[in-house]
Structures are given as structure tokens and as C-alpha cells.
Design an enzyme around this catalytic site. Structure first.
Site, PDB file in Angstrom:
ATOM      1  N   ARG A 162       0.848  -1.202   0.000  1.00  0.00           N
ATOM      2  CA  ARG A 162       0.000   0.000   0.000  1.00  0.00           C
ATOM      3  C   ARG A 162       0.879   1.246   0.000  1.00  0.00           C
ATOM      4  O   ARG A 162       1.497   1.590   1.007  1.00  0.00           O
ATOM      5  CB  ARG A 162      -0.922   0.013   1.217  1.00  0.00           C
ATOM      6  CG  ARG A 162      -1.771   1.291   1.299  1.00  0.00           C
ATOM      7  CD  ARG A 162      -2.968   1.170   2.207  1.00  0.00           C
ATOM      8  NE  ARG A 162      -2.622   1.095   3.617  1.00  0.00           N
ATOM      9  CZ  ARG A 162      -3.510   1.244   4.611  1.00  0.00           C
ATOM     10  NH1 ARG A 162      -4.791   1.459   4.330  1.00  0.00           N
ATOM     11  NH2 ARG A 162      -3.133   1.153   5.874  1.00  0.00           N
ATOM     12  N   ASP A 446      -3.484   3.437  14.296  1.00  0.00           N
ATOM     13  CA  ASP A 446      -2.673   3.950  13.202  1.00  0.00           C
ATOM     14  C   ASP A 446      -3.169   5.348  12.872  1.00  0.00           C
ATOM     15  O   ASP A 446      -3.948   5.933  13.635  1.00  0.00           O
ATOM     16  CB  ASP A 446      -2.692   3.010  11.994  1.00  0.00           C
ATOM     17  CG  ASP A 446      -4.063   2.902  11.327  1.00  0.00           C
ATOM     18  OD1 ASP A 446      -4.990   3.659  11.701  1.00  0.00           O
ATOM     19  OD2 ASP A 446      -4.205   2.062  10.416  1.00  0.00           O
TER      20      ASP A 446
END
Length: 536
Positions: A162, A446
């Protein structure tokens, strides 16, 4: 066009990654595509300004033919057919990369985005580790002499990388004197070094694409992938990508995004935490009708979240694409059996709902959750690799249902305000220290969860939210609670660590939650702090 790299030796093996040929490839990507990125970001701004005037979204009338067409995406490659459990995490350091590959998950989302701090060291170390993984040579020896190697007794997780979103720059690479596009640096270096070995092995390269807001952004990725394949002699359509539907605007363009990604499309993912962040960000001027209660109270069974996930499954399967479930962020305790049991049951319930709804797999953030997710999807899929063939003609989702935030029940509490400020500061501090994924209060946090936390504080302050205790959220209250949470954190970490990372993190969070102007991405001012410390 001229490409320049500063800090040429961020890692011991940087010269292997930053070769003249690799940099020429990154330069070619910028020459062809970089000018399109500011245009797309400006389009986001225009759309947000329209929502400020009229907080309404609908499916696009000009793309009705795409939504009503009978097209499908190409069948998934053999290596990607079974994705029932995917583990997410950064690709640096090497130890974490090896643990993810050895975890027993079908797929590893090797994250250079929300779970990664984009220090120049981390960017190059991640690409180095992913290059070694593509060649099967990744290994690590700890300072204590412990060796970490790729397992040979069971299949490794399939790597799906990603890159960063379109909005993030890479200041250590300049092209014609301007900071490079972080997404093109991440993709360009990864593709250049891994496309040949991965394509020969029939294992990629495959990608997850974050933070997109409309189908024109998907179209740009399609063009980037096609150009990259031609440049390096990789067969057309080898690159396959899964797009995260993690913005409220993208939820209205799922068909269009799959269509525009074309031969490279393979699925969509329900990025639940960023989705909530996007709702706050886009409707921040719409008053209490779009105000969320405490984050912990917003479950996936909320009507507007059910509408979003049901529509995603229906859309994907109608188009022959994967529907991937959201993150299980719980980190089960290894010291408290009862707490671990409760946590695992919550994960099991979440994954059971997803599997029964038709999702083809789902995400976990910790190796201890792989077996739980695997068991749940095994029970629904059996020997089948996925359930793409399960159509959902029973689903009918309207624009109003996607936007039905007002029906959400829940409360705003002082404890919720404290938690938001604590998480925001604690996450940014650890992010500044070089770690983009951190366990806080039993959850793997996150950037997405930190974005929700600080955005909720800003929204409550702007709306003058009355908490369950009767207190109104004011600048004075936020300042007082933030100071108390900073003192709490001061007592939890070493003094030098607090002064180096937590104090500036506290200043940053104070500035952005008290500012009358909303900060679109927390990671942009945090990146400025990060690069200043790198250059110091």
C-alpha cells in the site's frame, strides 16, 4: 526534467534501491503524471466547499450508464483467489516484515501508508525489505543474535503493498525542484525492484490504493499502472489493485472506481476508520446532524455503516470483484486470559457478521487474530476460495441511507474527550519517533484512528457539544483536559522521550484542535515536524 535525492544514505543498503535506473523510472512517472495530482487535490477542495454550502451527496447522474452496465472486472489471478484473512502492518523493520509473511495469513498488506512513519529511513528500508521478500532472501539477525527467516514449512503470505495517498509529498526526492509525490515514489521504487521477480512467480505485483475520493483518482492509478507495465516490459494487466473505500465521497462512486481502474481492478475494501474520519471532515460545517458520539460507540451495525458495507459487497460481487472487510484493531492480552477471551469474542462476532454478509475476507492487525479470522471464514467458505459468486440482489441502498448519521444513538462524554486527546498525542509522538502503528489501551492505533480522535475534538469544539456530564466543550475545557493528559503521558514514558516526541506532539494537537480552520490531514503538519527532526 531533473530528479534529486537528499540524504543519500538513509540505510546501509540505500544504494541498492536508489540506483540511477530506479530513479530514472521514478522521474519518468513524475514527468508523465505528477502534474495531474494537484488538479485532483484541487477537485477535492472544490467538492468540500460545495458540501459546506449544501451538505448533500448523491450518486452521479453523468455516470449512470456505468452503474447500470453489465461489465465486470477481469477474473482474479490464481495467487489472489483466496484472501480470507489479511494481516496489515508496516514493511519496516525487517523483523516485522518477516513475522507478517510467516503469520499464516493469506495476504500481508505491506503498509507504506497509515501504519508507517514516512521517515526517509523507513521508506527505503521498507522497499529494501519488500525487494528481499520478492526474491525470497529476506532475513534478519537481532543484536542479541536471534535469527528471523522466512518459513519453509507453510506458505508465506502474499504481499500486497500500500503506497501513500495522493495528498502526501516526499520531500527527500525533488523533481524539477519540487517535492515528489509520495505515492509515485513508493510505487515507482517498489515496482521497479519487484515487478520482474513477482510477475515471473505469478505473485504480483499487487497493491492496495488508499484515500481516494472519486473515480478520476482511480483513473490516474490505472494510467500509472499501464505506463509502468509498458516501461518495464511487464504484461498488461499484471498489476492488480484493491481500492479502499474509506471516504464518504468514494462510497457514492464504487462502480465508477472499479470501472476506471479497468484491467487492474480486483476488489474494494471497507476502510471503516478512515470512513468515519471522512464523514467528520466533509460535513464539519453541517452542525450536530453529522456529529458522531464517542468513537467506541460507533459500531459496524450502525445503520449508515451497514448501508455502506452492504452496498460495497453488492457492488463488488456484481462486478466480479473481491469485497474485503475492515480492520480488527484489537490486540489480545497475553497476560490477562479473561480480557483476551472477551477481545477475541468481539473479533469473532465482527468477522462472523462480515463473512455472513458476503465479504470474501477481512483484515487483522495482530498475528494472534489470524486464526480467529481464518476459522470464521473457513466456516462460511469451506473449500471455496471466495464467495464472489454470491450476489446480493436483496440490497438496495439510497443516498439518504449512506448519510443517515442523525439516526445514530450514542453519547459524547468527558471520558471520550480525554481518550481522543490521549490517543491523538500518544500516536503522533510515537509516529514522530518512527513507528506508525502502536498499541494504545489494547487497540492497534494507526493514522486513521488518530485522525478520527483529533477530528472529533475539533468538531465538538466547533459545535459547542454538551457532554453527558452537562459540560460544554469549550477551548478552555479542551486546553485543560489536554494538559492533564499530557501530564499522564509524562509519567508513562522516559523524560527525554517525552521532551523529544510527546511535547511537540502535544503542541501540534493543541494547534490543530483549537484552530478555527480544519486541518485536512494530521500527517501533513506531522510530516513537517518529522522532516525537521531528520534534518536537525
Amino acid at each position: 526534467m531533473t530528479i534529486t535525492v537528499t540524504q543519500l544514505t538513509p540505510t546501509a543498503r540505500a544504494a541498492e534501491i536508489l540506483t540511477p535506473e530506479a530513479l530514472a523510472f521514478v522521474e519518468a512517472l513524475h514527468e508523465r503524471f505528477a502534474d495531474r495530482v494537484p488538479e485532483l487535490l484541487a477537485e477535492r477542495t472544490r467538492r468540500r466547499e460545495q458540501l459546506a454550502q449544501n451538505p448533500v451527496l448523491d450518486f452521479l447522474p453523468e455516470t449512470r450508464a456505468v452503474r447500470e452496465g453489465t461489465w465486470t472486472v477481469p477474473e482474479p489471478p490464481e495467487a489472489l483467489r483466496d484472501r480470507r484473512v489479511e494481516i496489515t502492518g508496516p514493511a519496516t523493520p525487517a523483523k516485522m516484515a518477516i513475522n507478517a509473511l510467516n503469520s499464516g495469513a493469506k495476504v500481508w498488506l505491506a503498509d507504506l501508508e497509515d501504519a508507517a512513519t514516512p521517515s526517509w529511513h523507513n521508506v527505503i528500508d521498507a522497499i529494501t525489505n519488500l525487494t528481499d521478500a520478492a526474491h525470497g532472501t529476506l532475513r534478519y539477525t537481532s543484536p542479541e543474535g536471534k535469527e528471523y527467516r522466512l518459513r519453509e514449512d507453510a506458505p508465506l503470505a502474499l504481499v500486497v503493498a500500500r503506497p501513500r495517498g495522493w495528498h502526501l509529498p516526499e520531500v527527500h526526492v525533488t523533481v524539477n525542484g519540487k517535492p515528489a509525490v509520495g505515492a509515485l515514489v513508493d510505487f515507482g521504487l517498489h515496482f521497479f525492484h519487484t515487478a520482474a521477480p513477482l510477475s515471473r512467480a505469478g505473485r504480483g505485483p499487487y497493491y492496495y490504493l488508499p484515500k481516494m475520493e472519486n473515480h478520476r483518482e482511480a483513473r490516474l492509478w490505472h494510467e500509472v499502472f499501464s505506463f509502468a507495465e509498458r516501461q518495464l516490459g511487464i504484461a498488461p494487466g499484471t498489476v492488480r489493485a484493491t481500492m479502499l473505500i474509506e471516504t464518504i465521497t468514494a462510497a457514492f462512486e464504487m462502480h465508477e472506481m472499479l470501472y476506471e481502474l479497468g484491467e487492474h481492478a480486483v476488489g474494494l475494501n471497507a476502510g471503516r476508520w478512515d470512513y468515519l474520519f471522512s464523514i467528520i471532515k466533509n460535513f464539519r460545517d453541517a452542525g450536530t446532524a453529522f456529529e458522531l458520539p464517542n468513537r467506541a460507540q460507533v459500531s459496524m451495525t450502525a445503520p449508515f455503516m451497514r448501508a455502506y458495507t452492504e452496498l460495497l459487497v453488492q457492488t463488488c460481487h456484481q462486478r466480479g470483484a473481491f469485497a474485503m472487510g475492515g480492520m480488527a484493531a484489537i490486540v489480545p492480552s497475553r497476560h490477562d486470559p479473561e480480557a483476551a477471551r472477551v477481545a477475541l469474542q468481539k473479533v469473532r462476532d465482527d468477522k462472523t457478521r462480515e463473512a455472513n454478509d458476503g465479504f470474501d475476507g477481512s483484515w487483522v492487525a495482530h498475528p494472534d487474530l489470524v486464526a480467529v479470522c481464518q476459522e470464521v471464514f473457513d466456516g462460511v467458505l469451506g473449500d471455496r476460495p471466495n464467495q464472489i459468486d454470491r450476489q446480493r440482489p436483496d440490497v438496495s441502498v439510497s443516498a439518504a441511507e449512506l448519510l443517515d448519521i442523525a439516526s445514530l444513538t450514542g453519547t459524547a462524554t468527558l471520558e471520550g474527550l480525554r481518550t481522543n486527546l490521549y490517543v491523538s498525542v500518544a500516536y503522533v509522538a510515537v509516529w514522530l519517533s518512527g513507528n506508525g502503528a502502536v498499541q494504545i489501551h489494547g487497540l492497534m492505533e494507526d493514522a486513521a484512528t488518530a485522525e478520527i480522535s483529533r477530528s472529533q475534538v475539533w468538531q465538538q469544539l466547533r459545535n459547542g457539544t454538551v457532554l453527558e456530564t452537562g459540560e460544554t466543550v469549550t477551548e478552555a475545557l479542551v486546553t485543560e483536559v489536554l494538559a492533564e493528559e499530557l501530564e499522564q503521558l509524562r509519567g508513562e514514558v522516559p523524560a527525554d522521550f517525552f521532551e523529544r516526541y510527546y511535547a511537540p506532539a502535544g503542541d501540534l494537537i493543541r494547534d490543530i484542535v483549537l484552530s478555527p480552520e480544519y486541518t485536512d490531514f494530521l500527517t501533513l503538519p506531522a510530516y513537517d515536524l518529522l522532516t525537521q527532526s531528520e534534518d536537525a
